[in-house]
Design a protein around this motif. Structure first.
Motif, mmCIF file in Angstrom:
data_model
loop_
_atom_site.group_PDB
_atom_site.id
_atom_site.type_symbol
_atom_site.label_atom_id
_atom_site.label_comp_id
_atom_site.label_asym_id
_atom_site.label_seq_id
_atom_site.Cartn_x
_atom_site.Cartn_y
_atom_site.Cartn_z
ATOM 1 N N PRO A 22 -7.414 -9.880 -13.740
ATOM 2 C CA PRO A 22 -8.915 -9.715 -13.975
ATOM 3 C C PRO A 22 -9.570 -9.114 -12.687
ATOM 4 C CG PRO A 22 -8.120 -12.007 -13.342
ATOM 5 C CD PRO A 22 -6.927 -11.169 -13.741
ATOM 6 N N ASN A 23 -10.696 -8.478 -12.875
ATOM 7 C CA ASN A 23 -11.530 -8.103 -11.613
ATOM 8 C C ASN A 23 -12.656 -8.187 -11.931
ATOM 9 O OD1 ASN A 23 -11.904 -6.660 -9.345
ATOM 10 N ND2 ASN A 23 -11.537 -4.722 -9.954
ATOM 11 N N PHE A 28 -4.869 -14.407 -8.452
ATOM 12 C CA PHE A 28 -4.216 -13.248 -8.508
ATOM 13 C C PHE A 28 -4.744 -12.052 -9.490
ATOM 14 C CE2 PHE A 28 -3.512 -15.387 -12.592
ATOM 15 C CZ PHE A 28 -3.217 -14.514 -13.465
ATOM 16 N N PHE A 29 -4.222 -11.007 -9.639
ATOM 17 C CA PHE A 29 -4.591 -9.894 -10.564
ATOM 18 C C PHE A 29 -3.237 -9.356 -10.846
ATOM 19 C CE2 PHE A 29 -5.062 -7.917 -6.481
ATOM 20 C CZ PHE A 29 -4.486 -6.523 -6.663
ATOM 21 N N ILE A 57 -0.278 -9.530 -8.392
ATOM 22 C CA ILE A 57 -0.420 -9.762 -6.854
ATOM 23 C C ILE A 57 -1.197 -11.088 -6.653
ATOM 24 C CG2 ILE A 57 -1.402 -8.631 -4.882
ATOM 25 C CD1 ILE A 57 0.576 -6.734 -6.495
ATOM 26 N N LEU A 58 -0.762 -11.675 -5.599
ATOM 27 C CA LEU A 58 -1.376 -13.337 -5.639
ATOM 28 C C LEU A 58 -2.470 -12.832 -4.398
ATOM 29 C CD1 LEU A 58 1.753 -15.471 -5.213
ATOM 30 C CD2 LEU A 58 0.281 -15.091 -7.054
ATOM 31 N N VAL A 83 -12.313 -7.131 -6.366
ATOM 32 C CA VAL A 83 -13.380 -8.315 -5.818
ATOM 33 C C VAL A 83 -12.485 -9.459 -5.993
ATOM 34 C CG1 VAL A 83 -15.595 -9.168 -6.325
ATOM 35 C CG2 VAL A 83 -15.015 -6.757 -6.630
ATOM 36 N N LYS A 84 -12.579 -10.099 -4.885
ATOM 37 C CA LYS A 84 -12.088 -11.482 -4.852
ATOM 38 C C LYS A 84 -12.954 -12.603 -4.641
ATOM 39 C CE LYS A 84 -8.957 -14.984 -3.415
ATOM 40 N NZ LYS A 84 -9.797 -16.190 -3.536
ATOM 41 N N GLN A 85 -12.968 -13.476 -5.698
ATOM 42 C CA GLN A 85 -14.107 -14.675 -5.710
ATOM 43 C C GLN A 85 -13.473 -15.873 -5.345
ATOM 44 O OE1 GLN A 85 -15.260 -14.498 -9.822
ATOM 45 N NE2 GLN A 85 -16.875 -12.927 -9.390
#
Length: 85
Positions: A22-23, A28-29, A57-58, A83-85
Motif C-alpha cells: 500500500p502507498n 511495510f509496502f 520492504i519493511l 509516503v510513510k504514515q
C-alpha cells in the motif's frame, strides 16, 4: 506516475510496469514488477536507508514522511515516491 529511466533513449513515463502497495504505508509496502532484482529506499536528503533483494520492504523503523523508492528490474531503474504514515 512512475518514471522509467533508460540512458540509451532518455526518460519516459511508464505506469503499468510497476505496482507499489500500500502507498501510503505504515509497517511495510510491496513492489510488484516483472524481473524484480532489488530495491532501495532513500530519504529526501539522498541517503540510502533500506536495501532489499525482496519485494516486501519493511518501513516500521522509519519516521513518517516522504521517501524515494528505486526499483531495479530487467536492467532498468524505476523511481517512485513512498509516503510513510
Amino acid at each position: 506516475g512512475v518514471i522509467h529511466f533508460n540512458p540509451a533513449n532518455g526518460i519516459e513515463e511508464i505506469e503499468k510496469e510497476i505496482r507499489v502497495f500500500p502507498n501510503p504505508c505504515v509497517d511495510f509496502f510491496r513492489v510488484s514488477t516483472k524481473g524484480f532484482e532489488r530495491a532501495e529506499l532513500w530519504d529526501l536528503q539522498g541517503r540510502v536507508l533500506v536495501r532489499s533483494n525482496e519485494p516486501r520492504i519493511l518501513t516500521d523503523h522509519l519516521s513518517e514522511g516522504h521517501y524515494l523508492l528505486k526499483v531495479f528490474a530487467e536492467k532498468r531503474c524505476f523511481s517512485h515516491l513512498i509516503v510513510k504514515q
